[in-house]
Structure formats: C-alpha cells, structure tokens
Design a protein around this motif. Structure first.
Motif, PDB file in Angstrom:
ATOM      1  N   LYS A  37      -7.247  -5.484 -21.300  1.00 44.90           N
ATOM      2  CA  LYS A  37      -5.955  -5.655 -21.984  1.00 44.90           C
ATOM      3  C   LYS A  37      -6.126  -5.572 -23.493  1.00 44.90           C
ATOM      4  N   GLN A  38      -7.175  -6.198 -24.038  1.00 48.13           N
ATOM      5  CA  GLN A  38      -7.431  -6.153 -25.479  1.00 48.13           C
ATOM      6  C   GLN A  38      -7.721  -4.732 -25.946  1.00 48.13           C
ATOM      7  N   VAL A  39      -8.502  -3.992 -25.160  1.00 42.66           N
ATOM      8  CA  VAL A  39      -8.821  -2.608 -25.522  1.00 42.66           C
ATOM      9  C   VAL A  39      -7.552  -1.768 -25.534  1.00 42.66           C
ATOM     10  N   LEU A  40      -6.706  -1.977 -24.526  1.00 41.13           N
ATOM     11  CA  LEU A  40      -5.445  -1.231 -24.478  1.00 41.13           C
ATOM     12  C   LEU A  40      -4.546  -1.589 -25.654  1.00 41.13           C
ATOM     13  N   LYS A  41      -4.509  -2.893 -26.007  1.00 35.15           N
ATOM     14  CA  LYS A  41      -3.726  -3.310 -27.175  1.00 35.15           C
ATOM     15  C   LYS A  41      -4.275  -2.666 -28.445  1.00 35.15           C
ATOM     16  N   GLY A  42      -5.603  -2.652 -28.562  1.00 34.53           N
ATOM     17  CA  GLY A  42      -6.233  -2.035 -29.734  1.00 34.53           C
ATOM     18  C   GLY A  42      -5.937  -0.554 -29.791  1.00 34.53           C
ATOM     19  N   SER A  43      -5.963   0.091 -28.652  1.00 33.81           N
ATOM     20  CA  SER A  43      -5.651   1.522 -28.586  1.00 33.81           C
ATOM     21  C   SER A  43      -4.214   1.765 -29.006  1.00 33.81           C
ATOM     22  N   ARG A  44      -3.310   0.940 -28.521  1.00 38.92           N
ATOM     23  CA  ARG A  44      -1.883   1.072 -28.878  1.00 38.92           C
ATOM     24  C   ARG A  44      -1.694   0.801 -30.366  1.00 38.92           C
TER      25      ARG A  44
END
Length: 99
Positions: A37-44
């Motif tokens: 989830k954190q990686v996806l948030k960072g990507s976004r």
C-alpha cells in the motif's frame, strides 16, 4: 510414564512452534500488504508530482507568451500614439492653411 510425558511435551512444543510460526506468517503477510500500500501511495504521489510539474511548465509557457504579447502591444500602442500625434499635427497644419 516418562515416555508418555515426553511425547506429550513434544506435542505441546510442536503446537506452540506451529502457533508462533502461524503468527509470524500472518504478521509478515500483514506487513507485506502495508508495504505494498505504501509503495502504491508513493507511486501515485510521484505520478501526481510529475503531473504538477508538467502543468507548471505549461503555465510558465503561457505566462511567457502573455508577457511577449504585452510587450508587442506596448510597442503597437506607442506607434499608434505617434500616428495620432502626427495626424493631429497634420490637421492643425491643414486648418492654418485653410484660413
């Protein structure tokens, strides 16, 4: 009796280890989900920052174009003022000639 007690202790130990292992696996799974989830948030976030940067570049280009247009309009205004003054002078000269 001692053999039965030892087998019983081994069984309890095995259940205890299995329980701890299950807890660890569950905990690791939860951690992996949180990390994902954190990686996806960072990507976004990176995607949004990139879009904001592109928007800023477009705005900067629009501002520079507007600034250039204003400069050209100021030059045209100066030329028009000059022509208005010249027309006024010519009109005054014609008025004196016609008198």
């Amino acid at each position: 009796m001692a053999a039965g007690g030892a087998a019983d202790a081994q069984a309890r130990f095995g259940h205890s280890v299995k329980g701890l292992l299950t807890e660890k696996v569950t905990s690791c799974g939860t951690d992996v989900i949180a990390l994902t989830k954190q990686v996806l948030k960072g990507s976004r976030s990176a995607e949004l920052l990139g879009q904001a940067a592109r928007n800023m570049v477009m705005q900067e280009d629009a501002i520079l174009h507007s600034e250039d247009s204003l400069r050209k309009m100021a030059i045209i205004t100066t030329h028009l003022q000059y022509h208005v003054e010249q027309s006024s002078n010519l009109q005054d000269q014609l008025s004196h000639l016609l008198k």
